[in-house]
Scaffold this active site. Structure first.
Site, PDB file in Angstrom:
ATOM      1  N   ASP A   1      -7.161   1.024  -2.215  1.00  0.00           N
ATOM      2  CA  ASP A   1      -8.312   0.694  -1.357  1.00  0.00           C
ATOM      3  C   ASP A   1      -8.764   1.912  -0.551  1.00  0.00           C
ATOM      4  O   ASP A   1      -9.759   1.860   0.153  1.00  0.00           O
ATOM      5  CB  ASP A   1      -8.021  -0.500  -0.438  1.00  0.00           C
ATOM      6  CG  ASP A   1      -6.920  -0.239   0.575  1.00  0.00           C
ATOM      7  OD1 ASP A   1      -6.166   0.745   0.403  1.00  0.00           O
ATOM      8  OD2 ASP A   1      -6.791  -1.020   1.533  1.00  0.00           O
TER       9      ASP A   1
ATOM     10  N   ASP B   1      -4.199   5.689  -2.761  1.00  0.00           N
ATOM     11  CA  ASP B   1      -2.933   5.120  -2.297  1.00  0.00           C
ATOM     12  C   ASP B   1      -2.519   4.002  -3.257  1.00  0.00           C
ATOM     13  O   ASP B   1      -3.183   3.767  -4.276  1.00  0.00           O
ATOM     14  CB  ASP B   1      -3.035   4.652  -0.836  1.00  0.00           C
ATOM     15  CG  ASP B   1      -4.090   3.583  -0.616  1.00  0.00           C
ATOM     16  OD1 ASP B   1      -4.780   3.208  -1.583  1.00  0.00           O
ATOM     17  OD2 ASP B   1      -4.232   3.114   0.530  1.00  0.00           O
TER      18      ASP B   1
ATOM     19  N   SER C   1       0.823  -1.209   0.000  1.00  0.00           N
ATOM     20  CA  SER C   1       0.000   0.000   0.000  1.00  0.00           C
ATOM     21  C   SER C   1       0.859   1.261   0.000  1.00  0.00           C
ATOM     22  O   SER C   1       1.553   1.546  -0.950  1.00  0.00           O
ATOM     23  CB  SER C   1      -0.974  -0.031   1.171  1.00  0.00           C
ATOM     24  OG  SER C   1      -1.848   1.071   1.097  1.00  0.00           O
TER      25      SER C   1
ATOM     26  N   ASP D   1      -2.474   0.665  -3.475  1.00  0.00           N
ATOM     27  CA  ASP D   1      -3.335  -0.458  -3.882  1.00  0.00           C
ATOM     28  C   ASP D   1      -4.784  -0.005  -4.020  1.00  0.00           C
ATOM     29  O   ASP D   1      -5.692  -0.819  -4.080  1.00  0.00           O
ATOM     30  CB  ASP D   1      -3.223  -1.622  -2.888  1.00  0.00           C
ATOM     31  CG  ASP D   1      -3.661  -1.261  -1.467  1.00  0.00           C
ATOM     32  OD1 ASP D   1      -3.634  -0.061  -1.130  1.00  0.00           O
ATOM     33  OD2 ASP D   1      -4.032  -2.157  -0.701  1.00  0.00           O
TER      34      ASP D   1
END
Length: 455
Positions: A246, A242, A97, A244
């Protein structure tokens, strides 16, 4: 061998020492042996080490007898989606992340994308991976590549009514992370459906060297590029993710970054505009604006402890349509109670179209009524001792006390929540006030608490 990459909610560690291909193989092997799924999905983010760690994890799973659908380069929520949408029994995303360059990690789920955390199986995986005492299987698993993107895009479209979307211009900043390919696919879909949304793309190409810095819009210094592009292009909204994707962060048409707290109110409004009476789950750090919006649109607000496993559990228990944390994690019933960084901005587009108001005015009404400090972090010797000190300091003012998560003290005209971080040696403070009852600026309380904590 002690594995230090196992955390409360996921796996994260320094490359080489805490996480490498050998460790990834063992984690895949342990996951396969403990849960014995027939088939799972596996994906990875854009980091330069992610593909190799993914292949090692897949080899571990195959050696444990598990078939794998390799989704390629994905965001975490594409793995979540695959885990509940396809005929599989789990999923693993290789991602660090927003952690520094020399880190990587993994997020693990079971069937129907149910999270695996320390108290629901991560400890057992760690113990087996540490021991390395794996059973031999008669038949090894196989791997095939699978493109989940078209099905994922179809699912995302169910959160909006394409015919009702107004003409909008959006700045999208993938931060050179994994979000770009999904934005491109949504753009194609919008064109096919004649949705009048124009995308202005910055830092769009996936690039594991992160030439513009690690994508983490929570850091103030990372916000300028999105803000400047919004102002330069006269956009209606700015979006940044961010690594990834999510977590999704919103900027209004004036380039102002919007605190995650007010986004919870905005998304609650989006759902309640469609269906009044729905339940909305929120965390206890900042609450008054959420109460206000949910009451205004005839919903039911339900408080939960912070952290994804608690929010998801509470949503399942109460059949809540949406759950939001001020940390920019947003969870959705129709997304198997998982968090998504794509659904929030689609809902925001929906609210802008429905209300015909600019984002700034929607949010400024909330900020005006319920100003907040945003989350302030303090490094302290002992978090519990400091929390007790705050408690003792205010006790003679007889606040209403809530201990759902840390300590919340409600004084009627203002309130505070203070809690120890789950992941770092930090004390996290949030303060909010009711403007109609309280002429004092929020900074007055911030200064008083800062002095008290640092004394």
């Amino acid at each position: 061998m002690t594995l230090t990459c196992f955390k409360a909610y996921d796996i994260r560690g320094k490359l080489g020492t805490e996480l490498n291909e050998e460790i990834a193989y063992k984690i895949g092997r342990a996951y396969g042996e403990i849960y014995q799924p027939k088939k799972i999905v596996v994906g990875c983010d854009v980091r330069l080490t992610s593909e190799d760690l993914k292949q090692a994890t897949i080899k571990g799973l195959n050696d444990a007898g598990v078939d794998v659908l390799d989704l390629g380069m994905t965001g975490t929520e594409e793995v979540y989606f695959g885990a509940f949408h396809l005929d599989v029994q789990g999923g693993i995303e290789i991602t660090a992340s927003h952690n520094p360059m020399d880190y990587n990690g993994m997020k693990l789920v079971r069937e129907n994308a149910r999270p695996i955390s320390a108290d629901t199986g991560l400890k057992e995986i760690r113990l087996l991976a540490e021991s390395g005492k794996f059973k031999d299987v008669a038949v090894k698993g196989s791997t095939e590549k699978y493109n989940i993107l078209p099905e994922f895009i179809e699912h995302l479209m169910t959160y909006i009514e394409p015919a009702k979307i107004s003409p909008l211009k959006l700045v999208v900043n993938a931060g050179n992370g994994a979000a770009g390919h999904v934005i491109d696919a949504i753009e194609e879909k919008f064109k096919a459906l004649s949705v009048p949304v124009k995308f202005i793309k910055i830092h769009h190409e996936a690039d594991g060297t992160f030439p513009n810095g690690i994508p983490n819009p929570l850091l103030v210094e990372n916000r300028d590029s999105t803000r400047n592009a919004v102002l330069e292009h006269g956009a209606d909204m700015g979006l940044a993710w961010d690594g990834d994707f999510d977590r999704c962060f919103l900027f209004d048409e004036k380039g102002q970054f919007i605190e995650g707290y007010y986004i919870v109110g905005l998304l609650a409004q989006a759902f309640l505009l469609k269906q009044s009476g729905e339940k909305i789950v929120h965390d206890p750090r900042l609450v008054w604006n959420t109460f206000d919006v949910v009451e205004q649109y005839q919903g039911e607000a339900i408080q939960s402890k912070s952290g994804h496993s608690f929010i998801k559990e509470k949503m399942r228990e109460r059949n809540a349509v949406y759950g939001g944390e001020m940390s920019a994690h947003h969870y959705f019933r129709d997304f198997a109670y998982c968090d998504s960084g794509m659904i929030p901005w689609l809902l925001a587009v929906s609210v802008l179209s429905e209300t015909q108001k600019p984002l700034s005015s929607l949010v400024e009404e909330m900020i005006e009524k319920f100003p907040c400090s945003g989350e302030i972090n303090f490094k302290v010797e002992d978090t519990q001792v400091t929390i007790q000190k705050i408690f003792d300091h205010f006790t003679d003012q007889k606040p209403t006390i809530d201990k759902t998560d840390g300590v919340s003290l409600d004084f009627g005209a203002w309130r505070l929540n203070v809690r120890a971080s789950n992941t770092e040696p930090l004390l996290r403070l949030n303060i909010e006030s009711r403007k109609d009852q309280n002429p004092k600026p929020i900074q007055t309380y911030v200064d008083e608490l800062t002095q008290l904590i640092q004394a």
